[in-house]
Design an enzyme around this catalytic site. Sequence first.
Site: not given
Ligand code: AMP
Length: 178
Positions: A60, A97
């Site tokens: 995205r 996780e």
């Molecule tokens: P992180 O590495 O945990 O910061 O996760 C970020 C990536 O995971 C991004 O590319 C987001 O598109 C996706 N992502 C993580 N959590 C969500 C959520 N609750 N809703 C939508 N996309 C998420």
Amino acid sequence: MPKSLYAGIRDVPDFPRPGILFKDITPLLLDPTLFRRATQLLLEPVRSQQIDKIVAIESRGFIFGAPLAMELGAGLVPARKKGKLPWKTHQVEYALEYGTDTIEIHRDAIRRGERVLIVDDLLATGGTASATVQAVERAGGVIVGVSVLIELKDLDGRSKLDGTEIHTVLSYPLAPGE
Ligand code: AMP
């Protein structure tokens, strides 16, 4: 008063796994006024900066990274999950996780000293963005900042991006009155 950008974000509980509240941006993308506004607000804090490359995170991040790259006159670099890019890559593994994931960028995408803005739709734990920062630094790029449409503040992704400028448009949980 213009329709709030928040109206373009749909909460989908338990997607893609139980316990995850997924922030679905597709209603925002369906509405050209909201999509344009979101892009303008992402551009605002970086418009006056010199940016050579936008690194957009799969998948995205590509949606917001592309119009930003065009507006800023910067090259667009896709950062992808392992095994999707066809050429030689810089790879950075990061913890999830459960297990690990790997982010990759092409080795010839960024020249030493180029100024790079990283773009994604959402900052959660910060693992993906911080791995992308490392991949860009491995290529010799200079990080200008990380721009995301949505920040999930409770997950404290900022702590993994210490010292990096972070720009967000929408944040959750909502402040009173939002
Ligand atoms: P992180 O590495 O945990 O910061 O996760 C970020 C990536 O995971 C991004 O590319 C987001 O598109 C996706 N992502 C993580 N959590 C969500 C959520 N609750 N809703 C939508 N996309 C998420």
